[in-house]
Design an enzyme around this catalytic site. Structure first.
Site, PDB file in Angstrom:
ATOM      1  N   LYS A  33      24.069  64.303  70.268  1.00  0.00           N
ATOM      2  CA  LYS A  33      23.750  63.633  71.547  1.00  0.00           C
ATOM      3  C   LYS A  33      25.118  64.286  72.623  1.00  0.00           C
ATOM      4  O   LYS A  33      26.041  64.082  72.296  1.00  0.00           O
ATOM      5  CB  LYS A  33      24.440  62.192  71.394  1.00  0.00           C
ATOM      6  CG  LYS A  33      24.448  61.172  72.626  1.00  0.00           C
ATOM      7  CD  LYS A  33      23.096  60.422  72.999  1.00  0.00           C
ATOM      8  CE  LYS A  33      23.285  59.566  74.033  1.00  0.00           C
ATOM      9  NZ  LYS A  33      22.077  59.166  74.434  1.00  0.00           N
ATOM     10  N   ALA A 100      20.260  61.410  77.527  1.00  0.00           N
ATOM     11  CA  ALA A 100      20.475  60.015  78.054  1.00  0.00           C
ATOM     12  C   ALA A 100      19.450  59.649  78.945  1.00  0.00           C
ATOM     13  O   ALA A 100      19.175  60.178  79.824  1.00  0.00           O
ATOM     14  CB  ALA A 100      21.946  60.091  78.654  1.00  0.00           C
ATOM     15  N   LEU A 184      10.033  48.020  63.635  1.00  0.00           N
ATOM     16  CA  LEU A 184      10.693  47.860  62.222  1.00  0.00           C
ATOM     17  C   LEU A 184      11.615  46.574  62.219  1.00  0.00           C
ATOM     18  O   LEU A 184      12.588  46.671  62.921  1.00  0.00           O
ATOM     19  CB  LEU A 184      11.297  49.187  61.700  1.00  0.00           C
ATOM     20  CG  LEU A 184      10.523  50.371  61.809  1.00  0.00           C
ATOM     21  CD1 LEU A 184      11.316  51.747  61.422  1.00  0.00           C
ATOM     22  CD2 LEU A 184       9.084  50.308  60.816  1.00  0.00           C
TER      23      LEU A 184
HETATM   24  N1  LIG Z   1      10.873  51.462  65.787  1.00  0.00           N
HETATM   25  C1  LIG Z   1      11.917  50.391  66.184  1.00  0.00           C
HETATM   26  N2  LIG Z   1      12.047  49.513  65.229  1.00  0.00           N
HETATM   27  C2  LIG Z   1      12.963  48.257  65.490  1.00  0.00           C
HETATM   28  N3  LIG Z   1      13.759  48.454  66.594  1.00  0.00           N
HETATM   29  C3  LIG Z   1      13.961  49.374  67.209  1.00  0.00           C
HETATM   30  C4  LIG Z   1      12.827  50.552  67.037  1.00  0.00           C
HETATM   31  N4  LIG Z   1      13.237  51.677  68.042  1.00  0.00           N
HETATM   32  C5  LIG Z   1      14.176  51.295  68.849  1.00  0.00           C
HETATM   33  N5  LIG Z   1      14.598  49.964  68.416  1.00  0.00           N
HETATM   34  C6  LIG Z   1      15.757  49.018  68.957  1.00  0.00           C
HETATM   35  O1  LIG Z   1      15.629  48.964  70.205  1.00  0.00           O
HETATM   36  C7  LIG Z   1      16.815  49.251  71.090  1.00  0.00           C
HETATM   37  C8  LIG Z   1      16.719  50.416  71.861  1.00  0.00           C
HETATM   38  O2  LIG Z   1      16.449  51.646  70.808  1.00  0.00           O
HETATM   39  P1  LIG Z   1      17.054  53.134  71.068  1.00  0.00           P
HETATM   40  O3  LIG Z   1      16.689  54.006  70.049  1.00  0.00           O
HETATM   41  O4  LIG Z   1      18.691  52.822  71.150  1.00  0.00           O
HETATM   42  O5  LIG Z   1      16.518  53.257  72.480  1.00  0.00           O
HETATM   43  P2  LIG Z   1      17.029  54.630  73.530  1.00  0.00           P
HETATM   44  O6  LIG Z   1      17.636  55.489  72.682  1.00  0.00           O
HETATM   45  O7  LIG Z   1      15.783  55.096  74.214  1.00  0.00           O
HETATM   46  O8  LIG Z   1      17.917  53.932  74.726  1.00  0.00           O
HETATM   47  C9  LIG Z   1      17.914  49.348  70.028  1.00  0.00           C
HETATM   48  O9  LIG Z   1      18.348  47.932  69.649  1.00  0.00           O
HETATM   49  C10 LIG Z   1      16.924  49.734  68.783  1.00  0.00           C
HETATM   50  O10 LIG Z   1      17.447  49.257  67.482  1.00  0.00           O
HETATM   51 MG   LIG Z   2      19.462  56.460  72.547  1.00  0.00          MG
END
Ligand SMILES: Nc1ncnc2c1ncn2[C@@H]1O[C@H](COP(=O)(O)OP(=O)(O)O)[C@@H](O)[C@H]1O
Ligand SMILES: [Mg+2]
Length: 206
Positions: A33, A100, A184
């Site tokens: 990142k 980001a 999930l």
């Molecule tokens: N496939 C998934 N199953 C369960 N929770 C998810 C999933 N994808 C994202 N989340 C939840 O959604 C929120 C945002 O996900 P994140 O991957 O951090 O998004 P981004 O990186 O696009 O900002 C987090 O709290 C993450 O744990």
């Molecule tokens: Mg992210």
């Protein structure tokens, strides 16, 4: 030379980190990142990636305090982001890089993430939600990528199945559908690994 895959998305908070972690873990790859904005409270994206099973997490180049676009978070921290330092690090593993927010998020007041991705010339995965609103966001994102000749590996959807949204986006954009990560619960390394193996083909990323 390090093999690199960029993970970008239609927006913030849509599941880029979870998908990128699943991809890096499935490939036995590394995660990077370049700029983390927002250090208070929740886990950083790098910490989430490690918890979700990524073996090698490379240190961020910039860690900014406020959960804002990097150009602004850097200003508030009194830091000047030097684009010359935002070069993908060398590693023996496939390197999965997470930007980001979305493509047109400013890194500085004169550089967007999409410009960086174009400079790197690495294939990029667009992460998109399946829910209402995604057709517009996804097609706009693909246009922004094409405008800069960013190579598009395909679209990875996140969320409950929405066959028509997914098919419509891929047909209108002329982009490959890589798969869909369902929501999930619980979200942990084992669940993510098994979902990734069921819903994506690792060969599509190699
Ligand atoms: N496939 C998934 N199953 C369960 N929770 C998810 C999933 N994808 C994202 N989340 C939840 O959604 C929120 C945002 O996900 P994140 O991957 O951090 O998004 P981004 O990186 O696009 O900002 C987090 O709290 C993450 O744990
Ligand atoms: Mg992210």
């Amino acid at each position: 030379m390090t093999r690199t895959i960029v993970v970008t998305g239609t927006d913030t908070g849509i599941g880029k980190t979870v998908f990128a972690a699943g991809l890096a873990a499935a490939l036995g790859g590394a995660y990077w990142k370049p700029i983390q904005s927002g250090l208070d409270g929740a886990f950083s994206d790098s910490e989430v990636a490690r918890r979700l099973g990524v073996r090698q997490v490379l240190p961020e180049t910039y860690r900014l305090t406020e959960p804002l676009s990097p150009h602004r978070a850097a200003e508030l921290d009194g830091i000047e982001i030097d684009p010359a330092r935002l070069v993908p690090p060398q590693t023996d593993r496939t390197l999965v890089i997470e930007g980001a927010g979305g493509l047109l998020v400013p890194v500085t007041r004169s550089l967007l993430f999409a410009d960086l991705f174009a400079d790197w010339r690495a294939p990029a995965v667009l992460v998109a939600r399946t829910a209402l609103g995604t057709i517009n966001h996804s097609l706009l994102s693909v246009e922004a990528m094409r405008a800069r000749a960013i190579p598009i590996l395909g679209i990875a959807f996140v969320g409950a199945a929405n066959d028509d949204n997914e098919a419509t986006i891929c047909a209108l954009a002329g982009v490959r559908r890589l798969g869909r990560l369902p929501w999930l619960d619980p979200l942990d390394a084992a669940m993510l690994a098994s979902a990734f193996a069921s819903y994506f083909r690792v060969e599509d990323f190699q």
